[in-house]
Design a protein around this motif. Structure first.
Motif: not given
Length: 66
Positions: A21-30, A32-47
């Motif tokens: 699947c594509i990397p993805g995840g759930v937004m945390e309270i507070g 931004t969409f961009e912060e969520t994308v960056k965090r989830e991508t790093f958590e799941e792929t290390g990139l």
């Protein structure tokens, strides 16, 4: 999140469900969409990603996660 470079798309192998699947995840309270994308991508792929472009937001009961 779809990460495309040189006409390739980044997929991750989920060992819990044994599928690709594509990397993805759930937004945390507070976050931004961009912060969520960056965090989830790093958590799941290390990139670390940049140069992001929004193509859609999906929400509602069918997307609810506890």
């Amino acid at each position: 999140m779809v990460i495309e470079e040189n006409e390739c798309i980044l997929l991750q192998h989920r060992t819990d469900e044994d599928n690709w699947c594509i990397p993805g995840g759930v937004m945390e309270i507070g976050e931004t969409f961009e912060e969520t994308v960056k965090r989830e991508t790093f958590e799941e792929t290390g990139l670390e990603v940049n140069g992001l472009e929004l193509f859609g937001i999906y929400s509602g009961e069918s997307c609810f996660v506890q």
